[in-house]
Design a protein around this motif. Structure first.
Motif, PDB file in Angstrom:
ATOM      1  N   ARG A  51       0.818  -1.218   0.000  1.00  0.00           N
ATOM      2  CA  ARG A  51       0.000   0.000   0.000  1.00  0.00           C
ATOM      3  C   ARG A  51       0.855   1.272   0.000  1.00  0.00           C
ATOM      4  N   ASP A  52       2.012   1.223   0.644  1.00  0.00           N
ATOM      5  CA  ASP A  52       2.861   2.422   0.726  1.00  0.00           C
ATOM      6  C   ASP A  52       3.912   2.497  -0.378  1.00  0.00           C
ATOM      7  N   GLU A  53       3.864   1.582  -1.325  1.00  0.00           N
ATOM      8  CA  GLU A  53       4.831   1.561  -2.423  1.00  0.00           C
ATOM      9  C   GLU A  53       4.413   2.537  -3.518  1.00  0.00           C
ATOM     10  N   LEU A  54       5.351   3.413  -3.885  1.00  0.00           N
ATOM     11  CA  LEU A  54       5.126   4.370  -4.965  1.00  0.00           C
ATOM     12  C   LEU A  54       6.323   4.348  -5.902  1.00  0.00           C
ATOM     13  N   PRO A  55       6.213   4.919  -7.095  1.00  0.00           N
ATOM     14  CA  PRO A  55       7.356   4.946  -8.001  1.00  0.00           C
ATOM     15  C   PRO A  55       8.561   5.651  -7.366  1.00  0.00           C
ATOM     16  N   ALA A  56       9.746   5.222  -7.730  1.00  0.00           N
ATOM     17  CA  ALA A  56      10.978   5.824  -7.209  1.00  0.00           C
ATOM     18  C   ALA A  56      11.144   7.250  -7.734  1.00  0.00           C
ATOM     19  N   GLY A  57      11.868   8.058  -6.978  1.00  0.00           N
ATOM     20  CA  GLY A  57      12.219   9.394  -7.430  1.00  0.00           C
ATOM     21  C   GLY A  57      11.228  10.489  -7.087  1.00  0.00           C
ATOM     22  N   LEU A  58      10.183  10.180  -6.319  1.00  0.00           N
ATOM     23  CA  LEU A  58       9.221  11.207  -5.945  1.00  0.00           C
ATOM     24  C   LEU A  58       9.749  12.017  -4.766  1.00  0.00           C
ATOM     25  N   THR A  59       9.403  13.294  -4.735  1.00  0.00           N
ATOM     26  CA  THR A  59       9.758  14.139  -3.601  1.00  0.00           C
ATOM     27  C   THR A  59       8.870  13.753  -2.414  1.00  0.00           C
ATOM     28  N   PRO A  60       9.227  14.181  -1.194  1.00  0.00           N
ATOM     29  CA  PRO A  60       8.353  13.892  -0.042  1.00  0.00           C
ATOM     30  C   PRO A  60       6.920  14.397  -0.232  1.00  0.00           C
ATOM     31  N   GLN A  61       6.760  15.564  -0.835  1.00  0.00           N
ATOM     32  CA  GLN A  61       5.417  16.095  -1.075  1.00  0.00           C
ATOM     33  C   GLN A  61       4.666  15.249  -2.094  1.00  0.00           C
ATOM     34  N   LYS A  63       5.195  12.069  -2.640  1.00  0.00           N
ATOM     35  CA  LYS A  63       4.885  10.800  -1.967  1.00  0.00           C
ATOM     36  C   LYS A  63       3.633  10.946  -1.109  1.00  0.00           C
ATOM     37  N   GLN A  64       3.533  12.058  -0.387  1.00  0.00           N
ATOM     38  CA  GLN A  64       2.355  12.296   0.453  1.00  0.00           C
ATOM     39  C   GLN A  64       1.097  12.381  -0.407  1.00  0.00           C
ATOM     40  N   ALA A  65       1.181  13.113  -1.514  1.00  0.00           N
ATOM     41  CA  ALA A  65       0.038  13.219  -2.431  1.00  0.00           C
ATOM     42  C   ALA A  65      -0.278  11.866  -3.059  1.00  0.00           C
ATOM     43  N   GLY A  66       0.753  11.087  -3.381  1.00  0.00           N
ATOM     44  CA  GLY A  66       0.556   9.756  -3.949  1.00  0.00           C
ATOM     45  C   GLY A  66      -0.151   8.822  -2.989  1.00  0.00           C
ATOM     46  N   GLN A  67       0.202   8.879  -1.704  1.00  0.00           N
ATOM     47  CA  GLN A  67      -0.460   8.041  -0.699  1.00  0.00           C
ATOM     48  C   GLN A  67      -1.939   8.423  -0.568  1.00  0.00           C
ATOM     49  N   LYS A  68      -2.212   9.713  -0.597  1.00  0.00           N
ATOM     50  CA  LYS A  68      -3.599  10.174  -0.532  1.00  0.00           C
ATOM     51  C   LYS A  68      -4.370   9.694  -1.764  1.00  0.00           C
ATOM     52  N   PHE A  69      -3.732   9.745  -2.926  1.00  0.00           N
ATOM     53  CA  PHE A  69      -4.345   9.290  -4.171  1.00  0.00           C
ATOM     54  C   PHE A  69      -4.666   7.796  -4.106  1.00  0.00           C
ATOM     55  N   ILE A  70      -3.729   6.993  -3.616  1.00  0.00           N
ATOM     56  CA  ILE A  70      -3.959   5.544  -3.472  1.00  0.00           C
ATOM     57  C   ILE A  70      -5.151   5.289  -2.563  1.00  0.00           C
ATOM     58  N   THR A  71      -5.221   6.013  -1.448  1.00  0.00           N
ATOM     59  CA  THR A  71      -6.344   5.866  -0.513  1.00  0.00           C
ATOM     60  C   THR A  71      -7.659   6.212  -1.202  1.00  0.00           C
ATOM     61  N   GLN A  72      -7.673   7.273  -2.003  1.00  0.00           N
ATOM     62  CA  GLN A  72      -8.888   7.649  -2.732  1.00  0.00           C
ATOM     63  C   GLN A  72      -9.291   6.578  -3.736  1.00  0.00           C
ATOM     64  N   LEU A  73      -8.307   5.990  -4.425  1.00  0.00           N
ATOM     65  CA  LEU A  73      -8.614   4.919  -5.379  1.00  0.00           C
ATOM     66  C   LEU A  73      -9.201   3.700  -4.662  1.00  0.00           C
ATOM     67  N   LEU A  74      -8.692   3.392  -3.485  1.00  0.00           N
ATOM     68  CA  LEU A  74      -9.249   2.303  -2.680  1.00  0.00           C
ATOM     69  C   LEU A  74     -10.672   2.629  -2.245  1.00  0.00           C
ATOM     70  N   ASP A  75     -10.881   3.837  -1.745  1.00  0.00           N
ATOM     71  CA  ASP A  75     -12.209   4.254  -1.280  1.00  0.00           C
ATOM     72  C   ASP A  75     -13.238   4.230  -2.408  1.00  0.00           C
ATOM     73  N   LYS A  76     -12.820   4.580  -3.611  1.00  0.00           N
ATOM     74  CA  LYS A  76     -13.739   4.631  -4.762  1.00  0.00           C
ATOM     75  C   LYS A  76     -13.895   3.277  -5.446  1.00  0.00           C
ATOM     76  N   GLY A  77     -13.112   2.274  -5.032  1.00  0.00           N
ATOM     77  CA  GLY A  77     -13.255   0.932  -5.574  1.00  0.00           C
ATOM     78  C   GLY A  77     -12.436   0.627  -6.811  1.00  0.00           C
ATOM     79  N   PHE A  78     -11.586   1.553  -7.249  1.00  0.00           N
ATOM     80  CA  PHE A  78     -10.739   1.275  -8.410  1.00  0.00           C
ATOM     81  C   PHE A  78      -9.601   0.318  -8.048  1.00  0.00           C
TER      82      PHE A  78
END
Length: 85
Positions: A51-61, A63-78
């Motif tokens: 769940r916390d795995e994201l593409p390499a090379g992302l900035t901390p900001q 990564k934080q936005a990516g984690q929120k995006f993953i959570t939204q995709l889970l919540d929406k059922g994608f």
């Protein structure tokens, strides 16, 4: 106990567009437009990942936005949780 990961729901597809990613859910049908640019490629969602795995090379900001995006995709059922064996 098996570890949990995330994967694309079998009824959903994702493709790369100029703006980022387009998610399609055939159960609805529903569309989700994600302005990710090139930060997350569509094929990133083709395998089971932690769940916390994201593409390499992302900035901390990014990564934080990516984690929120993953959570939204889970919540929406994608995305859905799946055991990793």
């Amino acid at each position: 106990m098996a570890a949990a990961g995330i994967t694309m729901h079998p009824a959903c597809r994702v493709r790369q567009e100029e703006f980022g990613l387009l998610f399609y859910d055939s159960r609805g049908p529903r569309l989700l437009f994600a302005e990710t640019g090139i930060l997350i490629p569509a094929d990133f969602f083709g395998t089971v990942r932690n769940r916390d795995e994201l593409p390499a090379g992302l900035t901390p900001q990014q990564k934080q936005a990516g984690q929120k995006f993953i959570t939204q995709l889970l919540d929406k059922g994608f995305l859905r949780e799946q055991s990793i064996c």
